[in-house]
Design an enzyme around this catalytic site. Structure first.
Site, PDB file in Angstrom:
ATOM      1  N   LEU A 108       4.270   0.863   1.237  1.00  0.00           N
ATOM      2  CA  LEU A 108       4.821   0.794   2.886  1.00  0.00           C
ATOM      3  C   LEU A 108       6.262   0.745   2.596  1.00  0.00           C
ATOM      4  O   LEU A 108       6.838   0.043   1.801  1.00  0.00           O
ATOM      5  CB  LEU A 108       4.491  -0.387   3.463  1.00  0.00           C
TER       6      LEU A 108
ATOM      7  N   VAL B 148     -16.520  14.479  -1.239  1.00  0.00           N
ATOM      8  CA  VAL B 148     -16.146  15.799  -1.505  1.00  0.00           C
ATOM      9  C   VAL B 148     -16.701  16.194  -2.712  1.00  0.00           C
ATOM     10  O   VAL B 148     -15.874  15.376  -3.871  1.00  0.00           O
ATOM     11  CB  VAL B 148     -14.876  16.239  -0.918  1.00  0.00           C
TER      12      VAL B 148
ATOM     13  N   HIS C 201       3.132 -13.677  31.452  1.00  0.00           N
ATOM     14  CA  HIS C 201       1.936 -13.312  32.260  1.00  0.00           C
ATOM     15  C   HIS C 201       2.576 -12.050  33.159  1.00  0.00           C
ATOM     16  O   HIS C 201       3.601 -12.405  33.728  1.00  0.00           O
ATOM     17  CB  HIS C 201       1.219 -14.314  33.021  1.00  0.00           C
TER      18      HIS C 201
ATOM     19  N   GLY D 271     -10.721   8.974   4.848  1.00  0.00           N
ATOM     20  CA  GLY D 271     -10.411   8.359   6.081  1.00  0.00           C
ATOM     21  C   GLY D 271      -9.466   7.019   6.258  1.00  0.00           C
ATOM     22  O   GLY D 271      -9.734   6.204   6.799  1.00  0.00           O
TER      23      GLY D 271
ATOM     24  N   GLY E 130      18.102  17.211   0.648  1.00  0.00           N
ATOM     25  CA  GLY E 130      19.557  17.445   1.555  1.00  0.00           C
ATOM     26  C   GLY E 130      19.495  16.663   2.485  1.00  0.00           C
ATOM     27  O   GLY E 130      20.407  16.531   3.363  1.00  0.00           O
TER      28      GLY E 130
ATOM     29  N   GLY F 145      -4.852   9.065  -0.825  1.00  0.00           N
ATOM     30  CA  GLY F 145      -4.032   8.234  -1.403  1.00  0.00           C
ATOM     31  C   GLY F 145      -2.699   8.836  -1.883  1.00  0.00           C
ATOM     32  O   GLY F 145      -2.713  10.029  -2.070  1.00  0.00           O
TER      33      GLY F 145
ATOM     34  N   SER G 145       6.584   7.745  -3.941  1.00  0.00           N
ATOM     35  CA  SER G 145       5.223   8.110  -4.395  1.00  0.00           C
ATOM     36  C   SER G 145       4.853   9.730  -3.988  1.00  0.00           C
ATOM     37  O   SER G 145       5.885  10.071  -3.255  1.00  0.00           O
ATOM     38  CB  SER G 145       4.260   7.215  -3.659  1.00  0.00           C
TER      39      SER G 145
END
Ligand code: NAI
Length: 471
Positions: free
Chosen positions: A325, A242, A450, A185, A39, A277, A149
């Site tokens: 991305l 795992v 700078h 990770g 929505g 992923g 995805s």
């Protein structure tokens, strides 16, 4: 007119295309811009990804800093308390105003907005199950698929977004977990792990590979950020997989062992974040009716102009090749429309920046050392630490470095890797340099104000072809 279809609630009073009316271009989904069941416009990025996570990253950083990093700045604060409900509210407010912004842009640009679930009825017809009930269908001379995805599930663990969560649950927890284990990770694991670690959770990240940061992060930069995240309290188990999960009780148990065979161990957590992923999301699109093909990773197969084997159907974003991305999808969307309307389009896949919004941030563009070695490219390296940068010093925020990789012969920039404060903003200069084919000397001979963090960027470039001044 252009028609966008959304898997979401819609007011039917807005005058859609009548059933099977032909349009010049129909877009199904849209990662950053289209298909949405919830929505609201904006896809994963805006609703449950980039945007809400950045709100939590920013505010959890502020909280953590007020707790731990004010005394040495001459600021004495009183009691500091976390109000998690309000932190979540602030996140929702940002998200809502941005999704409304897209709705406004759609109206302004005459983009029709249909809230519903789309599926191909035939090669040119998309049937839509409207969220408010009923059905419609739209015919498109051209159709774009941009359905994005979804999180890759971990076999044996059931995602309930409370105890076993993906990034979607990680931006909406109602209380700070005592013990959180993150499987994977990569970018999601480290960003969301950071948020909950700062808010008080005991966070352990289990990563299969020998380094954190996911694909693409330079190994030296990865080591550097790992040290800093450890200082912040995050724990890491690298080279560890795992093997089994048990979420039948309130405490989730994970059996882990060293990737190359080693002592097994059982980790316990009240919340487990699965961040191993994402995979293309194309379920229910009716491909069986039109014969579109995916590869073994579920990615829709396209040519260099984003066309499927049915050339009027194009695909952009996470559901096809390349990094997942939002800004990559955005470039592809523009290029695909340009191919359609002008017969040319352009995306430089070598100049798509990546940013991990931990503190400090990690950002990179182009190739890393391992990739250059593998390709047999002769390269030189220039680095500069933020600890030698005046602005980082005065900000008392000087962990990290800038690293350039340039062609050994021509000095052309091949990769820029930054771990440090504001790395995500600074990488824009590296991306521009790469896009323009600049040398490190081009950067070194360009005046940088700078005192700014960007001087570290200039000095790392100088260190690549000559010598940095301040290190
Ligand atoms: P990722 O691909 O970045 O990282 C997944 C990590 O999980 C890898 O390091 C992998 O080695 C590890 N892994 C896989 N299976 C494992 C297992 N069984 N046990 C232990 N470790 C395992 O994926 P992530 O973090 O889930 O992100 C998904 C996508 O979303 C990525 O493409 C990422 O770039 C994108 N994303 C980008 C963000 C940004 O640009 N700031 C923010 C969040 C996500």
């Amino acid at each position: 007119p252009v028609t966008c279809m959304f898997q979401a609630r819609i007011s039917q009073r807005r005058g859609y295309a009548t059933p099977a009316e032909e349009r010049d271009l129909v877009i199904i989904g849209g990662g950053v811009t289209c298909i949405e069941k919830r929505g609201a416009l904006g896809g994963t990025c805006l609703n449950v990804g980039c945007i809400p996570s950045k709100s939590l990253l920013n505010n959890s950083h502020l909280y953590h800093q007020i707790l731990h990093d004010t005394k040495n700045r001459g600021i004495d604060v009183g009691e500091v308390k976390l109000n998690l409900a309000n932190m979540m509210k602030a996140k929702d407010t940002s998200v809502n105003s941005l999704t409304k912004g897209i709705e406004f842009l759609f109206k302004k640009n005459n983009v029709e907005y249909i809230k519903g679930t789309a599926a191909f009825a035939d090669e040119y017809t998309v049937a839509v199950n409207l969220v408010d009930g009923g059905e419609t269908s739209v015919r498109g001379k051209n159709i774009f698929i941009a359905t994005g995805s979804e999180s890759t599930p971990f076999p044996g663990l059931t995602i309930d977004e409370k105890k076993v969560i993906t990034s979607t649950g990680a931006i909406a927890l109602e209380k700070v977990p005592k013990k959180m284990v993150v499987i994977g990770g990569g970018i999601i694991g480290l960003e969301m792990g950071s948020v909950w670690c700062r808010l008080g959770a005991d966070v352990t990240v289990v990563e299969f590979l020998g380094q954190i940061g996911g694909p693409g992060m330079d190994a030296e930069i990865s080591k550097n950020i790992k040290k800093t995240l450890e200082k912040q309290g995050m724990k890491f188990k690298l080279n560890t997989k795992v093997v089994k999960g048990d979420d039948s009780a309130e405490i989730v148990k994970l059996d882990v062992e060293a990737a190359k065979g080693g002592k097994p161990e059982t980790l316990e957590a009240d919340v487990v974040l699965v961040a191993i992923g994402r995979r293309p999301y194309t379920a229910g699109l009716g491909f069986e009716n039109i014969g579109l093909e995916t590869d073994n990773k579920g990615r829709l197969i396209i040519d260099s102009e984003y066309r499927t084997k049915l050339p009027h159907i194009r695909v952009i974003g996470d559901c096809t090749f390349g990094p997942m991305l939002a800004h990559k999808a955005e470039e592809e969307a523009v290029a695909a429309v340009e191919f359609l309307t002008k017969n040319y389009g352009h995306v430089n896949y070598n100049a798509i920046p990546s940013v991990m919004y931990t503190h400090p941030e990690v950002a990179w563009v182009g190739q890393n050392e391992a990739e250059l070695k593998e390709a047999g490219v002769k390269y030189k390296v220039g680095t500069f630490p933020f600890s030698a940068n005046s602005r980082a010093k005065t900000n008392q925020d000087s962990d990290g470095m800038v690293k350039f990789l340039a062609d050994a012969e021509t000095d052309r920039i091949l990769g820029v890797h930054i771990v440090g404060p504001n790395a995500g903003e600074m990488i824009a200069e590296g991306t521009l340099a790469l896009e323009y084919g600049a040398s490190t000397e081009d950067i070194g001979r360009t005046s940088h104000a700078h005192p700014t963090l960007a001087e570290a960027f200039k000095e790392a470039a100088m260190a690549t072809y000559g010598k940095a001044i301040h290190y």
